[in-house]
Design a protein around this motif. Structure first.
Motif, PDB file in Angstrom:
ATOM      1  N   VAL A  71       0.848  -1.197   0.000  1.00 49.39           N
ATOM      2  CA  VAL A  71       0.000   0.000   0.000  1.00 49.39           C
ATOM      3  C   VAL A  71       0.883   1.247   0.000  1.00 49.39           C
ATOM      4  N   TYR A 100     -14.790   0.237   1.188  1.00 47.48           N
ATOM      5  CA  TYR A 100     -13.377   0.490   1.485  1.00 47.48           C
ATOM      6  C   TYR A 100     -12.768  -0.477   2.503  1.00 47.48           C
ATOM      7  N   LYS A 142     -11.658  -3.701   2.356  1.00 47.90           N
ATOM      8  CA  LYS A 142     -10.471  -4.456   1.941  1.00 47.90           C
ATOM      9  C   LYS A 142      -9.245  -3.532   1.913  1.00 47.90           C
ATOM     10  N   GLU A 143      -9.446  -2.364   1.312  1.00 53.10           N
ATOM     11  CA  GLU A 143      -8.370  -1.377   1.196  1.00 53.10           C
ATOM     12  C   GLU A 143      -7.876  -0.934   2.580  1.00 53.10           C
ATOM     13  N   THR A 144      -8.827  -0.691   3.482  1.00 52.59           N
ATOM     14  CA  THR A 144      -8.471  -0.263   4.836  1.00 52.59           C
ATOM     15  C   THR A 144      -7.718  -1.374   5.563  1.00 52.59           C
ATOM     16  N   ASP A 174      -5.951  -3.878   4.259  1.00 55.18           N
ATOM     17  CA  ASP A 174      -4.604  -4.030   3.687  1.00 55.18           C
ATOM     18  C   ASP A 174      -3.667  -2.968   4.244  1.00 55.18           C
ATOM     19  N   SER A 232      -7.386   8.111   5.305  1.00 56.43           N
ATOM     20  CA  SER A 232      -6.474   8.575   4.257  1.00 56.43           C
ATOM     21  C   SER A 232      -6.193  10.063   4.435  1.00 56.43           C
TER      22      SER A 232
END
Lengths: 153, 64
Positions: free
Chosen positions: A2, A48, A50-52, A54, A108
């Protein structure tokens, strides 16, 4: 990955000089829809999550003082209740006790810095507030629930 | 700032919401501009809140 190598180095430097005791990021995600659907359709219950996840896994992997626990908003009802979780993605920052710190959404931009700051304060087990504020807060007997709404910048 | 306040007393809980991901809550608390701080469902402040002001808002929300 990431973070870029440069970002990783910068985070590592900040954490290694500032972290004191261990901190657990208690993360809540959701991989199945909350309701049963009559037909099989492609549904993303949490845009969000999965993104968070990871990002948090990579972040907590940078320092051995940081740990992560992952729970599911639908399946882990006891943990959802214990931490009073209202939605996903969300996280609690826990030190030797639960300080009542929660973040809802993907951290973010500016909120990522706020997350790092939160990790550092919890790791030190004390805030950076003035003595007079700390004393005034310690005297409070009633429950106080602060909700702050933000947008990433 | 809210997080630091939560660290000082177990009775204080501080939650930060990314407003666009939680439209229902944002609507419930009439979030028109960010940051917006809501204390105990009633007191609310728009814009950045410095330490002394946030403490004053907390005191006012619980009536001390």
């Amino acid at each position: 990955m990431v973070f870029t190598e440069d970002q990783r180095r910068e985070i590592d430097q900040l954490l290694s000089t500032n972290l004191d005791q261990s901190v657990t990021v208690v993360y809540f995600t959701q991989d199945e829809p909350s309701i049963e659907l009559p037909v099989s359709v492609e549904v993303t219950p949490c845009e969000y999550c999965k993104e968070t996840e990871d990002m948090l896994k990579e972040l907590t992997g940078i320092s051995d003082k940081l740990n992560i626990e992952v729970y599911d908003f639908v399946k882990d009802k006891d943990k959802v209740e214990q931490y009073g979780i209202e939605g996903v993605p969300s996280l609690a920052l826990v030190g030797d006790k639960d300080y009542g710190i929660r973040y809802y959404g993907i951290p973010s931009g500016y909120e990522f810095s706020a997350l790092l700051d939160g990790l550092i304060n919890v790791s030190k087990r004390h805030s950076k507030l003035s003595d007079s504020t700390r004393k005034a807060l310690a005297d409070i007997q009633e429950p106080v629930h602060i909700r702050v709404f933000v947008t990433p910048t | 700032m809210a997080y630091q306040m939560a660290m000082e007393n177990d009775k204080i809980k501080a939650e930060v919401f990314e407003a666009s991901e939680f439209p229902d809550l944002s609507m419930r608390y009439s979030v028109m501009a960010v940051p917006k701080t809501v204390i105990n469902e009633k007191t609310s402040v728009e814009g950045a809140v410095p330490e002394a002001s946030l403490l004053a808002e907390i005191k006012s929300a619980i009536g001390i």
